[in-house]
Design an enzyme around this catalytic site. Structure first.
Site, PDB file in Angstrom:
ATOM      1  N   ILE A 224      70.685  30.209  10.538  1.00 41.80           N
ATOM      2  CA  ILE A 224      69.806  29.421  11.399  1.00 41.80           C
ATOM      3  C   ILE A 224      69.944  30.026  12.785  1.00 41.80           C
ATOM      4  CG2 ILE A 224      69.305  27.168  12.402  1.00 41.80           C
ATOM      5  CD1 ILE A 224      70.622  25.861  10.076  1.00 41.80           C
ATOM      6  N   SER A 225      68.840  30.366  13.401  1.00 39.15           N
ATOM      7  CA  SER A 225      68.886  31.019  14.702  1.00 39.15           C
ATOM      8  C   SER A 225      69.459  30.096  15.774  1.00 39.15           C
ATOM      9  CB  SER A 225      67.477  31.465  15.124  1.00 39.15           C
ATOM     10  OG  SER A 225      66.991  32.459  14.271  1.00 39.15           O
TER      11      SER A 225
END
Length: 222
Positions: free
Chosen positions: A68-69
């Site tokens: 997940i960025s």
């Protein structure tokens, strides 16, 4: 389940701090993006072992060697798309579904494509739990887009391509825009490309580092 039903108070406090210190204080000004990131429970999309870091200022690993960025990079990407709520959006790289959930709040319809069936199934489960129903998730090669639902007013790509896939540009509407990280595997530039009456204009938003976009118009799996 509502977005905050039975949520521990510490998560709400951490999310508020994330929005203020990581986003607003660093120049994110789109109030719709800030509001969505304040409402969506990021911890729901994070593996159990990493939930204590759900709102930290860095990427978080998920299954299939994906991530997940960082919240700031997601906010920068969404702000660049300038969504008003009426758009049809293509997301390339569903991942855990966190950005998908944000897009569901910011646009009319979201079509998301994910290479890994396990991630797609997990994202569908969480989005259903949160009662976000304006999303369709497909399994396939995202580098080629989803032509059956085109054109799209906006496209956001959550993995880095060596160059912008022609199929994605073809699937933009006449006033569409795409945000995509472009460059070699170790470091890229986050780019915004706008289409206006068939003409393309692009500029670099900032430097970034994403996992590679695997596919026929991305990086080779090997």
């Amino acid at each position: 389940m509502s977005l905050r039903e039975n949520e521990p108070l510490e998560y709400s406090a951490e999310r508020s701090r994330m929005v203020q210190t990581q986003l607003r204080d660093r120049g994110i000004r789109d109030e719709r993006v800030l509001s969505a990131m304040l409402r969506i429970p990021r911890h729901e999309f994070v593996p159990e072992d990493f939930r204590s870091k759900a709102y930290a200022d860095h990427p978080i690993p998920i299954a299939e060697n994906q991530t997940i960025s960082q919240p700031f990079i997601i906010a920068v990407s969404l702000q660049a798309l300038a969504l008003t709520g009426s758009e049809s959006v293509l997301e390339v790289g569903t991942g855990s579904g966190y950005q998908t959930a944000l897009l569901a709040m910011l646009s009319c319809a979201v079509f998301s494509i994910e290479r890994h069936p396990t991630l797609a199934t997990g994202a569908e489960r969480i989005l259903s739990k949160l009662e976000l129903g304006n999303v369709r998730i497909m399994v396939g090669d995202g580098s080629s887009g989803l032509r059956e639902f085109a054109p799209y007013d906006a496209i956001v790509v959550s993995a880095a391509a060596p160059s912008i896939p022609p199929s994605l540009l073809d699937q933009l509407s006449n006033v569409g825009r795409i945000v995509i990280p472009v460059g070699p595997p170790h470091a890229q530039e986050l780019q915004l490309v706008r289409k206006l009456n068939g003409q393309l204009a692009s500029h670099v938003i900032e430097g970034c580092r994403f996992v590679p976009l695997i596919g026929v118009e991305g990086y080779n799996p090997s």
